[in-house]
Design a protein around this motif. Sequence first.
Motif, PDB file in Angstrom:
ATOM      1  N   LEU A  22     -32.640  50.287 -72.441  1.00  0.00           N
ATOM      2  CA  LEU A  22     -31.888  51.609 -72.167  1.00  0.00           C
ATOM      3  C   LEU A  22     -32.810  52.916 -72.538  1.00  0.00           C
ATOM      4  O   LEU A  22     -33.629  52.959 -73.565  1.00  0.00           O
ATOM      5  N   SER A  23     -32.861  53.584 -71.244  1.00  0.00           N
ATOM      6  CA  SER A  23     -33.625  55.083 -71.758  1.00  0.00           C
ATOM      7  C   SER A  23     -32.860  55.908 -72.622  1.00  0.00           C
ATOM      8  O   SER A  23     -31.634  55.517 -72.765  1.00  0.00           O
ATOM      9  N   SER A  24     -33.592  56.754 -73.035  1.00  0.00           N
ATOM     10  CA  SER A  24     -32.769  57.448 -74.282  1.00  0.00           C
ATOM     11  C   SER A  24     -31.603  58.332 -73.911  1.00  0.00           C
ATOM     12  O   SER A  24     -30.797  58.283 -74.834  1.00  0.00           O
ATOM     13  N   GLU A  25     -31.532  58.554 -72.800  1.00  0.00           N
ATOM     14  CA  GLU A  25     -30.163  59.308 -72.271  1.00  0.00           C
ATOM     15  C   GLU A  25     -28.862  58.190 -72.089  1.00  0.00           C
ATOM     16  O   GLU A  25     -27.874  58.689 -72.037  1.00  0.00           O
ATOM     17  N   LEU A  26     -29.455  57.244 -71.990  1.00  0.00           N
ATOM     18  CA  LEU A  26     -28.006  55.913 -71.886  1.00  0.00           C
ATOM     19  C   LEU A  26     -28.006  55.442 -73.449  1.00  0.00           C
ATOM     20  O   LEU A  26     -27.097  54.456 -73.401  1.00  0.00           O
ATOM     21  N   HIS A  27     -28.791  55.749 -74.420  1.00  0.00           N
ATOM     22  CA  HIS A  27     -28.383  55.148 -75.988  1.00  0.00           C
ATOM     23  C   HIS A  27     -26.915  55.241 -76.137  1.00  0.00           C
ATOM     24  O   HIS A  27     -26.511  54.292 -76.783  1.00  0.00           O
ATOM     25  N   PRO A  28     -26.013  56.388 -75.688  1.00  0.00           N
ATOM     26  CA  PRO A  28     -24.913  56.357 -76.257  1.00  0.00           C
ATOM     27  C   PRO A  28     -24.067  55.157 -75.659  1.00  0.00           C
ATOM     28  O   PRO A  28     -22.875  54.698 -76.357  1.00  0.00           O
ATOM     29  N   LEU A  29     -24.274  54.431 -74.698  1.00  0.00           N
ATOM     30  CA  LEU A  29     -23.577  53.420 -74.027  1.00  0.00           C
ATOM     31  C   LEU A  29     -23.567  52.455 -75.114  1.00  0.00           C
ATOM     32  O   LEU A  29     -22.690  51.705 -74.910  1.00  0.00           O
ATOM     33  N   LEU A  30     -24.948  52.054 -75.212  1.00  0.00           N
ATOM     34  CA  LEU A  30     -25.185  50.864 -76.025  1.00  0.00           C
ATOM     35  C   LEU A  30     -24.523  50.948 -77.351  1.00  0.00           C
ATOM     36  O   LEU A  30     -23.996  50.094 -77.974  1.00  0.00           O
ATOM     37  N   CYS A  46     -29.054  44.533 -83.827  1.00  0.00           N
ATOM     38  CA  CYS A  46     -29.719  44.950 -82.679  1.00  0.00           C
ATOM     39  C   CYS A  46     -31.221  45.068 -82.981  1.00  0.00           C
ATOM     40  O   CYS A  46     -31.943  45.620 -83.756  1.00  0.00           O
ATOM     41  N   GLY A  47     -32.093  44.398 -82.019  1.00  0.00           N
ATOM     42  CA  GLY A  47     -33.551  44.426 -81.995  1.00  0.00           C
ATOM     43  C   GLY A  47     -34.045  46.136 -81.729  1.00  0.00           C
ATOM     44  O   GLY A  47     -33.460  46.849 -81.247  1.00  0.00           O
ATOM     45  N   GLU A  48     -35.459  45.969 -81.198  1.00  0.00           N
ATOM     46  CA  GLU A  48     -35.963  47.165 -80.860  1.00  0.00           C
ATOM     47  C   GLU A  48     -36.157  47.225 -79.383  1.00  0.00           C
ATOM     48  O   GLU A  48     -35.988  48.352 -78.731  1.00  0.00           O
ATOM     49  N   THR A  49     -35.915  46.180 -78.680  1.00  0.00           N
ATOM     50  CA  THR A  49     -36.224  46.244 -77.194  1.00  0.00           C
ATOM     51  C   THR A  49     -34.811  46.762 -76.378  1.00  0.00           C
ATOM     52  O   THR A  49     -35.122  47.297 -75.280  1.00  0.00           O
ATOM     53  N   PRO A  50     -33.724  46.775 -76.730  1.00  0.00           N
ATOM     54  CA  PRO A  50     -32.492  47.283 -76.179  1.00  0.00           C
ATOM     55  C   PRO A  50     -32.802  48.917 -75.965  1.00  0.00           C
ATOM     56  O   PRO A  50     -32.210  49.593 -75.188  1.00  0.00           O
ATOM     57  N   TRP A  51     -33.411  49.586 -77.019  1.00  0.00           N
ATOM     58  CA  TRP A  51     -33.568  51.074 -77.184  1.00  0.00           C
ATOM     59  C   TRP A  51     -34.931  51.641 -76.386  1.00  0.00           C
ATOM     60  O   TRP A  51     -34.930  52.681 -76.307  1.00  0.00           O
ATOM     61  N   THR A  52     -35.551  50.585 -75.552  1.00  0.00           N
ATOM     62  CA  THR A  52     -37.022  51.181 -74.765  1.00  0.00           C
ATOM     63  C   THR A  52     -36.766  50.610 -73.172  1.00  0.00           C
ATOM     64  O   THR A  52     -36.147  49.729 -73.167  1.00  0.00           O
ATOM     65  N   GLN A  53     -37.361  51.493 -72.269  1.00  0.00           N
ATOM     66  CA  GLN A  53     -37.432  51.201 -71.264  1.00  0.00           C
ATOM     67  C   GLN A  53     -38.600  51.925 -70.481  1.00  0.00           C
ATOM     68  O   GLN A  53     -38.690  53.351 -70.346  1.00  0.00           O
ATOM     69  N   SER A  54     -39.445  51.111 -69.912  1.00  0.00           N
ATOM     70  CA  SER A  54     -40.472  51.714 -69.117  1.00  0.00           C
ATOM     71  C   SER A  54     -41.165  50.830 -67.908  1.00  0.00           C
ATOM     72  O   SER A  54     -41.362  49.501 -68.447  1.00  0.00           O
ATOM     73  N   LYS A  55     -41.361  51.286 -66.882  1.00  0.00           N
ATOM     74  CA  LYS A  55     -42.182  50.345 -65.791  1.00  0.00           C
ATOM     75  C   LYS A  55     -41.242  49.176 -65.550  1.00  0.00           C
ATOM     76  O   LYS A  55     -41.589  47.952 -65.626  1.00  0.00           O
ATOM     77  N   ALA A  56     -39.885  49.276 -65.358  1.00  0.00           N
ATOM     78  CA  ALA A  56     -38.846  48.349 -64.898  1.00  0.00           C
ATOM     79  C   ALA A  56     -38.806  47.179 -65.937  1.00  0.00           C
ATOM     80  O   ALA A  56     -38.180  46.220 -65.577  1.00  0.00           O
ATOM     81  N   LYS A  57     -38.985  47.566 -67.174  1.00  0.00           N
ATOM     82  CA  LYS A  57     -38.639  46.521 -68.227  1.00  0.00           C
ATOM     83  C   LYS A  57     -38.541  47.042 -69.606  1.00  0.00           C
ATOM     84  O   LYS A  57     -39.134  48.324 -69.805  1.00  0.00           O
ATOM     85  N   SER A  58     -38.036  46.573 -70.537  1.00  0.00           N
ATOM     86  CA  SER A  58     -37.673  46.961 -71.880  1.00  0.00           C
ATOM     87  C   SER A  58     -39.094  47.018 -72.677  1.00  0.00           C
ATOM     88  O   SER A  58     -39.261  48.100 -73.365  1.00  0.00           O
TER      89      SER A  58
END
Length: 338
Positions: A22-30, A46-58
Amino acid sequence: MIIYPSLEKGATIGVTAPSSGLSSELHPLLKQAIERMEKAGYKVVCGETPWTQSKAKSADATLRAAEFNDMMKRQDIDLVFPPWGGELLIEMLPFVEYSIQKPKWILGYSDISVLLLAVTLTTGIATAHGTNLIDLRGEETEATTAMWETILSASEGDSVLQHSSEKYQEKWDHENPSPHVYHLTERTEWKTVSRQAEQIKGRLLGGCIDVIRHLIGTPFGNVASFKEEHIPGEPVIWYLENCELNTADLRRSLVQMKMAGWFNGCSGILFGRSAANEPVGGYTVEDVYHDLAKELQIPVIYDIDCGHVPPQVTLINGAWAEVGVVEGRGTILQHFKR
């Protein structure tokens, strides 16, 4: 033989993003979804990958696989539950460690179904095709979706019955959230190509056809070997849902699956509702279903509660199922049969 994990009350959920984060603006959903799980009595790691998103992948494929592998190895994690799907999960499959010491549920759909099917075909461990974690962030969970807990809590030898939903969601309305996230407005009707009541039995396998088709010809998509080793002599019910394919692309994908032998010993095919299925040159999705039923001489059931047009039932890859449709109403009885 199929191996079934089991989920106990108060279990620990591991959240990782093997596809998209999830990109930062969507973090509240998670954060909201995690809070709902904790209020329901689960522990959440919760791991680290759910909080990052770049170039179509976490994250890079190796990082995604490493976090997933770690959660699968940890003795304190009982369910691996990605936030949602995405686009490029297939990149990480070569880095997944398939020698799983402690079988545990993996639950999700969309791009996650690539991982689910690969794990079941490779290991014989059942996986769960159902809701995303993000879709459980509401104050309530509607009845069809809520069955995920009942099904994942079942033990080997148990049977669980699910019914078709009463209504489904035609389109998202994110500006006006409902208490259970979905906006269910349209009457559900499961349909059959024969236009008659149907009953089919077999082992469930499937996922999002857009992505699982890319397992054909890879070490992670050896359906024949899986059948011979884990369910010898038993028929398969394929369940498939279409996210973005037009009817010609859907047809090509099904023909490829047929030529690759995926439909050998198939007792029937289930198709989820779809907002895609755009006709090409007058060739409709109903034409696709009729062609397939005629070629394979098997029942085809469509518009079931599965996939990107919610709600959806929870389908267990590897479970023995009895699927019935009578006058638009459907039932799926899943047996946790070894």
